[in-house]
Scaffold this motif. Structure first.
Motif, short mmCIF file in Angstrom:
data_model
loop_
_atom_site.label_atom_id
_atom_site.label_comp_id
_atom_site.label_asym_id
_atom_site.label_seq_id
_atom_site.Cartn_x
_atom_site.Cartn_y
_atom_site.Cartn_z
N VAL A 63 169.62 103.62 95.24
CA VAL A 63 169.45 103.52 96.69
C VAL A 63 170.70 103.96 97.45
O VAL A 63 170.79 103.78 98.66
N GLU B 116 169.61 111.29 98.06
CA GLU B 116 169.64 110.00 97.37
C GLU B 116 168.31 109.88 96.66
O GLU B 116 167.36 110.60 96.98
N THR C 285 166.18 107.29 96.54
CA THR C 285 165.17 106.77 97.44
C THR C 285 165.84 106.05 98.59
O THR C 285 166.85 105.38 98.41
N ASP C 286 165.29 106.23 99.80
CA ASP C 286 165.85 105.57 100.97
C ASP C 286 165.06 104.29 101.22
O ASP C 286 163.96 104.33 101.74
N VAL C 287 165.63 103.16 100.82
CA VAL C 287 164.96 101.88 101.02
C VAL C 287 165.52 101.28 102.30
O VAL C 287 166.72 101.35 102.53
N ALA D 269 168.29 98.57 101.55
CA ALA D 269 169.09 99.04 100.42
C ALA D 269 170.18 98.05 100.03
O ALA D 269 170.41 97.80 98.85
N SER E 137 169.72 99.48 105.86
CA SER E 137 169.60 100.75 105.15
C SER E 137 170.98 101.39 105.06
O SER E 137 171.69 101.53 106.05
#
Lengths: 340, 368
Positions: free
Chosen positions: A94, A114, A116-118, A121, A181
């Motif tokens: 993340v 990246e 994954t963009d959580v 994060a 994030s």
């Protein structure tokens, strides 16, 4: 299958491999830097300036016999290094290490650099890095060896003493940035004060940064807080009974954790991939440079300082680090409320 | 039945352990990580040197004394030879006494180098270890120049020395003294005022002056507790009576004090070496020694200050044979080691290694 999907897939593949490579590079850097600190030359036989030394080491470990003590709990003994390594790899997923790219117009929409963009994060990282300690505790317990057990116990004692301040230091940044994030937090740091000082959170959170760094050393089990493995006391601590690749997994996890902790510090306090001079699509170079600097700092510290005692770390964690982190959080929150 | 097992944990530290300095074995009884009791088991390196000495002639014994405290072989050589000289009343020429003093002090520095390096490494400061080995190497080079050997020197003879110093050696020793003096601050910078080092050593393994005397401790262990006892000062041997030097003492008797005492001894040793080199008299290096060494009937005890404490030799001769009738050593490592169970009680496992290091043992000398 769209070009975007393929590019994303390749990116994940790249991140995974870069992580493994970074661990190898860190092993080399650690040995080289420590050699120069200690007035030695360090590895210089395998490859140019010993750059291939880590690969020779891995090859050696691969050829070693995998040993498991008879008294060990077979299932937990096998799974412990996997937990450690898996947690180390997952946490990095993340972390954004660059701005967006369309690969010079190849993609129909920009691909963020990246995995994954959580949107939570910071919480994800916090949760996953804390999982890493299970690997150590389980390894210590399942080995059924006294030194390993002591190493595992120390690890859990250590975790409860730094984890809180670690979390509170992160919370102050979240209050400041108003987001969970990492990408948004980094983007919040764009720009300059008075055209000179970058708007990095380290200048707003100097205390928080120090707390994070200190807790980070404890998190990665590095000297001066390397109690779970404390060679001189516990032989090798939790991984005393491990050999071959399962030992290498712990080794890998330790170095990847270092990279992760440094990468999170870079994103939260040092403005991530933001920096002057370079165009934005080369921002990842800034990110790399900042992470490298922090990693060097860890190596430097390890070879300069003696080891603390684990009860002293607990005392330090509860009596100094935690109050400092609480004050830092309250002060930050008050300031944010006041200024708006 | 209780939910948890609350028995003591018996942890076998050694004989194969990174920080037991050889083959010492310490059986620890732990409550958590706190030491509630311990047994020190020795004998893994016993070679029967004392008995062996009773079957070798007096010259051959010098070689065996090398193998006792193998990190300061020259000191054992000196102690043994002086004992035989005392027994036979042999006069040693001044030049030999001066060179012996230089050798003994160089040896003290080398031994303390090894001690500081390993002690710091036990507490986790790896870099100090390599710095110390770097400088110890220089002493070994000086010894190599003098007698050709680097570890077991066989450097002293009954009645004097086997060799005069080679040409230019005194200049090399002077250069070494200047170099080493500039290196001591490097260790101190990393340790003396380091907060972690202080927290790891201060108030750890405190032993009072009375207890230290009652346990028969000697050397830096005794001086760390504040007792100014130094054989070099109190009963001068070799040429120590001719030189000015201080005997550093501690106040509290903890690990930190013992560290400070030894670091100060580096400086005092350099002081002695410089004075000895400057005042080195001319003359023979071997006194009047009979061809066959056969001491008259009688017995004697003679002690000198080894880097680890008071090393004493007891030799009984029946006046008829060329071997000692009885040969006995009072090894400082052995006597100091008996303080270990008392020092580590109540401390944590991490302190145990610090305290084993603080005593400065060489198992070769403990077991003989």
């Amino acid at each position: 299958m769209s070009a975007y999907f393929i590019a994303h897939f390749l990116l994940i593949f790249l991140v995974f491999n870069m992580l493994v490579m970074s661990a190898a590079f860190m092993v080399w850097m650690e040995r080289k830097v420590c050699a120069y600190i200690q007035d030695r030359v360090g590895p210089n036989r395998v490859g140019v300036e010993g750059l291939l030394q880590p690969f020779a080491d891995v090859l050696k470990l691969l050829m070693k016999e995998e040993l498991r003590p008879k008294a060990a709990d077979a299932f937990l003994f096998t799974i412990a290094p996997i937990v450690s390594a898996a947690a180390a790899f997952t946490a990095f997923s993340v972390i954004p290490f660059g701005s967006e790219t369309t690969l010079f117009g190849l993609l129909d929409r920009p691909l963020p650099l990246e995995v994954t963009d959580v949107n939570v994060a910071v919480l994800v990282i916090f949760a996953i890095t804390s999982m890493g300690v299970y690997g150590i505790v389980l390894a210590g317990w399942s080995s059924n060896s006294k030194y390993s057990l002591l190493g595992g116990l120390r690890s859990s004692a250590q975790m409860i003493s730094y984890e809180l301040s670690y979390g509170l230091a992160l919370a102050a940044v979240i209050v400041l940035g108003g987001s969970l994030s990492l990408r948004e937090l980094v983007l919040n740091q764009t720009g300059y004060w008075f055209h000179v000082i970058p708007r990095w959170y380290i200048f707003l959170q100097p205390l928080g940064f120090l707390i994070y760094l200190t807790a980070g050393v404890a998190e990665t089990n590095r000297a001066p807080f390397d109690f779970p493995e404390a060679e001189q006391e516990l032989v090798a601590g939790y991984h005393t009974e491990y050999s071959s690749m399962s030992f290498a997994m712990f080794f890998l996890a330790e170095y990847i954790n270092m990279v992760t902790v440094s990468a999170v510090a870079t994103s939260l306090y040092l403005g991530g991939w933001l920096g002057p001079i370079l165009p934005s699509w080369l921002g990842w170079l800034w990110f790399l440079l900042k992470v490298l600097l922090l990693l060097f700092f860890y190596v430097w510290m390890r070879w300069t300082l003696p080891r603390y005692r684990y009860d002293q770390l607990m005392e330090f964690g509860w009596k100094w680090l935690l109050p400092a982190a609480v004050v830092n959080l309250i002060a930050t929150a008050a300031l944010v409320l006041w200024i708006g | 039945m209780a939910l948890f097992d609350t028995d003591e944990l018996v942890l076998n530290m050694g004989p194969q352990h990174p920080s037991t300095h050889g083959v010492l074995r310490v059986v620890l009884r732990l409550d958590g990580e706190r030491v509630v009791g311990s047994d020190v088991v020795i004998g893994y390196l016993h070679r029967g040197i004392e008995k062996l000495c009773e079957h070798r002639d007096y010259l051959q014994i010098v070689l065996l004394t090398d193998r006792m405290d193998y990190v300061s072989a020259a000191t054992s050589n000196l102690g043994y030879c002086e004992t035989v000289e005392k027994l036979m009343q042999i006069e040693v020429p001044p030049r030999a006494r001066y060179i012996r003093t230089i050798l003994a002090e160089l040896q003290r520095i080398a031994s303390h180098n090894l001690w500081l390096g390993t002690h710091a490494m036990d507490i986790g400061a790896m870099t100090v270890f390599l710095y110390n080995f770097r400088e110890r190497e220089l002493v070994l080079d000086l010894f190599e120049d003098y007698c050709g050997a680097r570890l077991t020197y066989n450097a002293v003879r009954i009645g004097g020395l086997p060799l005069d110093i080679p040409a230019g050696w005194d200049q090399k020793v002077r250069a070494y003294c200047d170099l080493f003096e500039s290196k001591i601050p490097e260790y101190e910078e990393l340790l003396t005022h380091n907060r972690i080092w202080k927290e790891r050593t201060q108030k750890i393994g405190v032993i009072s002056a009375e207890d230290a005397i009652a346990l028969g401790l000697s050397g830096p262990l005794l001086r760390g507790s504040g007792v100014p006892r130094d054989v070099r000062k109190d009963e001068p041997y070799a040429a120590y009576a001719d030189f000015d030097f201080d005997v550093p003492i501690g106040t509290l008797g903890d690990t930190y004090d013992r560290y400070l005492v030894r670091v100060e001894e580096f400086r005092q040793s350099l002081r002695i070496i410089r004075q000895a080199i400057d005042g080195l008299p001319e003359g023979p290096i071997l006194g009047k020694v009979p061809r066959l060494i056969k001491p008259p009937a009688g017995e004697t005890y003679h002690a000198i200050e080894s880097p680890k404490g008071e090393i004493g030799f007891f030799i009984a001769s029946d006046g008829k044979s060329i071997t000692p009738y009885r040969f006995r050593v009072r090894p400082p490592s052995f006597c100091n080691l008996q303080a270990l169970p008392r020092l580590i009680k109540g401390h944590l496992v991490a302190d145990v290694v610090a305290l084993i290091g603080s005593i400065d043992i060489v198992v070769g000398e403990v077991d003989r």
